[in-house]
Design an enzyme around this catalytic site. Structure first.
Site, PDB file in Angstrom:
ATOM      1  N   ASP A  37       0.853  -1.183   0.000  1.00 49.72           N
ATOM      2  CA  ASP A  37       0.000   0.000   0.000  1.00 49.72           C
ATOM      3  C   ASP A  37       0.892   1.237   0.000  1.00 49.72           C
ATOM      4  O   ASP A  37       1.090   1.903   1.024  1.00 49.72           O
ATOM      5  CB  ASP A  37      -0.947  -0.007   1.195  1.00 49.72           C
ATOM      6  CG  ASP A  37      -2.127   0.912   0.963  1.00 49.72           C
ATOM      7  OD1 ASP A  37      -2.110   1.638  -0.049  1.00 49.72           O
ATOM      8  OD2 ASP A  37      -3.052   0.922   1.791  1.00 49.72           O
ATOM      9  N   GLU A  44     -12.796   8.763  10.571  1.00 51.93           N
ATOM     10  CA  GLU A  44     -13.297   8.965  11.930  1.00 51.93           C
ATOM     11  C   GLU A  44     -13.723  10.405  12.157  1.00 51.93           C
ATOM     12  O   GLU A  44     -13.038  11.339  11.730  1.00 51.93           O
ATOM     13  CB  GLU A  44     -12.193   8.659  12.960  1.00 51.93           C
ATOM     14  CG  GLU A  44     -12.212   7.229  13.458  1.00 51.93           C
ATOM     15  CD  GLU A  44     -11.189   6.984  14.584  1.00 51.93           C
ATOM     16  OE1 GLU A  44     -10.789   5.830  14.725  1.00 51.93           O
ATOM     17  OE2 GLU A  44     -10.786   7.931  15.304  1.00 51.93           O
ATOM     18  N   HIS A  92       2.747   6.997   5.470  1.00 49.58           N
ATOM     19  CA  HIS A  92       3.610   6.192   6.341  1.00 49.58           C
ATOM     20  C   HIS A  92       4.151   4.926   5.667  1.00 49.58           C
ATOM     21  O   HIS A  92       4.662   4.042   6.351  1.00 49.58           O
ATOM     22  CB  HIS A  92       2.941   5.924   7.710  1.00 49.58           C
ATOM     23  CG  HIS A  92       1.529   5.450   7.663  1.00 49.58           C
ATOM     24  ND1 HIS A  92       0.550   5.989   8.460  1.00 49.58           N
ATOM     25  CD2 HIS A  92       0.943   4.497   6.945  1.00 49.58           C
ATOM     26  CE1 HIS A  92      -0.603   5.372   8.216  1.00 49.58           C
ATOM     27  NE2 HIS A  92      -0.380   4.458   7.305  1.00 49.58           N
ATOM     28  N   PRO A 144      -2.850   7.526  14.063  1.00 50.73           N
ATOM     29  CA  PRO A 144      -4.123   6.877  14.392  1.00 50.73           C
ATOM     30  C   PRO A 144      -3.902   5.776  15.430  1.00 50.73           C
ATOM     31  O   PRO A 144      -2.882   5.085  15.394  1.00 50.73           O
ATOM     32  CB  PRO A 144      -4.570   6.276  13.056  1.00 50.73           C
ATOM     33  CG  PRO A 144      -3.350   6.172  12.217  1.00 50.73           C
ATOM     34  CD  PRO A 144      -2.350   7.164  12.726  1.00 50.73           C
ATOM     35  N   SER A 194      -6.473   8.686  19.156  1.00 52.81           N
ATOM     36  CA  SER A 194      -5.405   8.929  18.189  1.00 52.81           C
ATOM     37  C   SER A 194      -4.659  10.173  18.657  1.00 52.81           C
ATOM     38  O   SER A 194      -5.123  10.846  19.589  1.00 52.81           O
ATOM     39  CB  SER A 194      -5.992   9.173  16.805  1.00 52.81           C
ATOM     40  OG  SER A 194      -6.670   8.025  16.351  1.00 52.81           O
ATOM     41  N   HIS A 216       3.936   5.231  13.433  1.00 48.34           N
ATOM     42  CA  HIS A 216       2.803   5.501  12.540  1.00 48.34           C
ATOM     43  C   HIS A 216       1.470   5.065  13.118  1.00 48.34           C
ATOM     44  O   HIS A 216       0.422   5.362  12.548  1.00 48.34           O
ATOM     45  CB  HIS A 216       3.009   4.856  11.184  1.00 48.34           C
ATOM     46  CG  HIS A 216       2.548   3.422  11.078  1.00 48.34           C
ATOM     47  ND1 HIS A 216       2.980   2.445  11.936  1.00 48.34           N
ATOM     48  CD2 HIS A 216       1.712   2.817  10.203  1.00 48.34           C
ATOM     49  CE1 HIS A 216       2.410   1.287  11.579  1.00 48.34           C
ATOM     50  NE2 HIS A 216       1.644   1.483  10.557  1.00 48.34           N
ATOM     51  N   GLY A 266       0.212  -0.369  16.314  1.00 46.37           N
ATOM     52  CA  GLY A 266       0.854  -1.674  16.125  1.00 46.37           C
ATOM     53  C   GLY A 266      -0.065  -2.775  16.629  1.00 46.37           C
ATOM     54  O   GLY A 266      -0.694  -2.634  17.680  1.00 46.37           O
TER      55      GLY A 266
END
Lengths: 156, 483
Positions: B97, B208, B330, B379, B386, B405, B408
């Site tokens: 991505d 969100e 990211h 986020p 966040s 980022h 996790g």
């Protein structure tokens, strides 16, 4: 996990743990069947296969020249199916490889794949597979069954 | 018994000692506390940090941010900077991505303005935001239009009536990264990408509606236009099928290139080529196309959000103050100027699940934010919070201007699905926290449950303690739209 009996193979595929993503172990009597199992395994990550009516046929044709391992060919096969999924907006549940040839400088897969257009009323898409990865990728002769086995981790 | 040695540098920084026997060209540096480090060790993620340390031309160290977790090839949360002349570029070091990232918009709405409208807002948004899985977007591009998008980035979108001109000044690269070459993007990638602009995607992608819950730095928050109880909108998405296909195409190219250039790989997902090689250059230029596509994708998603909110509040998006605060990737490899042994050099920084975090006064930071540092959007998960952070001067020397980022993952998707029912989670989030969740798939929702993620506050606290970023604000979810 999705298990059933078919052609003397107890398991065609099973989902395996991977912290960030999802993997599958795949099994087949032949390489052809192993690749078909991988296709089923990949679509089972996205949607319950039982909900996908294999009513519409599409064709996948891969011809790659140059040296290529079985593992790379497996990745290429799965990528081709993902391409069909996204571009034709279809989910597939049945895969019939008609021609499977791997030679030093020529690799051919010709297959009929069966499925239907995505229908949100019917298909719950859990997550879309982004791509098969080369990480922990494996295609090998299975010691126990004298068939083939393999492993693929997908980015989802 | 681990095959590697870990030295504690301080409570938040650990060194994997360079070991020639493991093929390491540089040490590994992990920003973590003891608990997160233990998690990384237990999950074998350190092995992936070591594998990255073996790549040609890697500078200083193979870095891991505190949200490090086990990926494929590179760890998620990995940063690797490569010498432009002797280094390699790896599609696996960016990920499928390409330029997956986050943007945040401020509003002049407060929590009281939302009142009982929240469910209606989420419903309206769920109708107007194309998810992309099994449904195409609202924009259909021809091959020539998509080429213009690749080279023009957000300028293309603005020319075509999506978003506002000023948006681009609050994006990395001003919304258009230089170096895109559409000739190196395959037809397959174009086929996948031509109807997916402005679509959210699935997995961990979301939109969100949030409330500013806490401010840590009043001055910086003021500069970013944030105050307590204000409503913000966060959007997380990437380059969709286009980026996935570009990565797949070039992983194949790189398998061959690695053989051609005699690069020994410990994990084939690390396949790479010298930055200066034809293969390396082609990948970079194709990747830039995907970066520009991803920024346009988030830009168009923000456009649909503006339209949905205009309809709900019966006011223009301008009047609602729906301005872009920042947009940051990211998953990316970038040519950046950094100080290497006292000399400024252009190097290639791979960030795989890591965010650029430039310190104050860097020329690439929007003028409005230059004094405070680059905004960093982190986020967390759909049930907790966040963060808005800022890059620091220390990040420039400690981590090539990089930070974490996200939270996790803590549980694999399989485990999350086994333990959590999506419908129960949705009900619980609403009953206990008033969070409205809209999701296409309940199983997919279970995979993204808050319990499946580490507590992001722990992760950002470590980045602050390690000096690589600075907290500005905490944002709590009110409404969550999943793909």
């Amino acid at each position: 996990m999705y298990i059933w009996d078919m052609n003397n193979i107890n398991k065609r595929f099973e989902q395996i743990e991977h912290l960030s993503d999802i993997g599958i172990k795949i099994y087949g009597n032949s390489l052809k069947q192993l690749f078909e199992s991988a296709a089923e395994g990949m679509f089972s990550i996205m949607c319950d296969l039982k909900k996908i009516n294999p009513a519409v046929k599409r064709n996948v044709s891969i011809e790659e020249h140059g040296r290529m391992g079985l593992e790379e060919l497996l990745v290429l096969w799965l990528e081709n199916l993902l391409y069909k999924f996204e571009v034709d907006n279809m989910l597939f549940s049945r895969f019939k490889i008609k021609k499977f040839l791997t030679e030093d400088s020529r690799n051919i897969i010709e297959a009929d794949i069966f499925g239907e257009k995505v229908d949100f009323g019917k298909h719950e898409i859990v997550v879309a597979v982004k791509a098969p990865t080369y990480h922990m990728l494996e295609v090998r002769k299975d010691r126990n069954s004298r068939g083939w086995a393999g492993k693929v981790i997908f980015d989802v | 018994m681990n095959r590697y040695k870990i030295n504690k540098i301080n409570d938040f920084k650990w060194e994997i000692v360079k070991d020639d026997g493991l093929g390491m060209r540089v040490p590994g540096i992990i920003f973590a506390d003891e608990q997160l480090l233990k998690h990384a060790v237990d999950e074998n993620t350190i092995d992936q940090v070591i594998n990255v340390a073996s790549l040609s031309g890697i500078l200083k160290a193979s870095y891991a941010m505190p949200d490090i977790h086990y990926g494929y090839g590179f760890p998620i949360g990995g940063v690797a900077a490569m010498d432009k002349d002797s280094g390699v570029i790896s599609p696996g070091g960016v990920g499928f991505d390409i330029s997956c990232g986050v943007r945040i918009l401020r509003t002049n709405l407060g929590i009281d303005d939302i009142g009982d409208k929240l469910e209606n807002i989420m419903y309206k948004m769920s109708l107007s935001i194309p998810k992309g899985v099994g449904s195409k977007g609202k924009i259909k591009l021809s091959a020539s239009q998509i080429s213009q998008l690749f080279t023009g980035g957000v300028n293309w979108a603005i020319r075509n009536g999506y978003g506002w001109d000023e948006d681009k000044y609050f994006m990395e690269e001003n919304g258009c990264m230089e170096g895109a070459n559409p000739d190196f993007v395959s037809k397959r990638a174009v086929d996948r990408g031509c109807e997916q602009v402005g679509t959210l995607g699935s997995g961990n992608h979301f939109i969100e509606i949030q409330r500013v819950d806490e401010i840590y730095d009043e001055k910086a928050a003021g500069v970013l236009g944030l105050k307590k109880d204000q409503i913000t909108i966060m959007i997380h998405s990437g380059s969709r099928g286009l980026g996935h296909q570009i990565c797949s195409d070039y992983l194949k190219v790189m398998q061959q290139a690695s053989l051609k250039y005699g690069i020994k790989l410990v994990d084939r997902q690390l396949a790479c080529a010298p930055i200066s090689s034809p293969e390396g250059r082609r990948y970079y230029q194709a990747m830039v196309c995907a970066v520009n596509y991803a920024m346009v994708n988030r830009h168009c998603l923000a456009h649909w959000v503006r339209l949905a909110l205009e309809e709900i509040f019966k006011k223009s998006a301008k009047k609602l103050g729906l301005e872009l605060i920042y947009d940051v990737s990211h998953n990316v490899a970038k040519m950046e100027a950094h100080n290497i042994n006292g000399t400024t050099k252009e190097i290639c920084v791979h960030r795989k699940g890591a965010t650029r975090a430039y310190g104050p006064y860097h020329k690439d930071i929007p003028t409005a934010y230059r004094e405070i540092g680059q905004p960093v959007i982190i986020p967390g998960d759909m049930g907790r919070y966040s963060y808005m952070l800022l890059g620091t001067k220390e990040a420039m020397t400690e981590s090539f201007g990089s930070t974490c980022h996200g939270a996790g993952r803590l549980l694999s998707r399989t485990k999350a699905k086994k333990n959590i029912r999506g419908s129960e989670l949705k009900k619980e989030l609403f009953d206990k926290k008033g969070i409205v969740v809209m999701a296409g798939s309940m199983s997919g929702l279970a995979e993204e449950a808050p319990q499946a993620y580490k507590d992001v506050s722990r992760v950002v606290d470590i980045t602050q303690s390690a000096g690589i970023s600075k907290k500005v604000a905490k944002l709590c979810p009110l409404g969550v739209l999943k793909g």
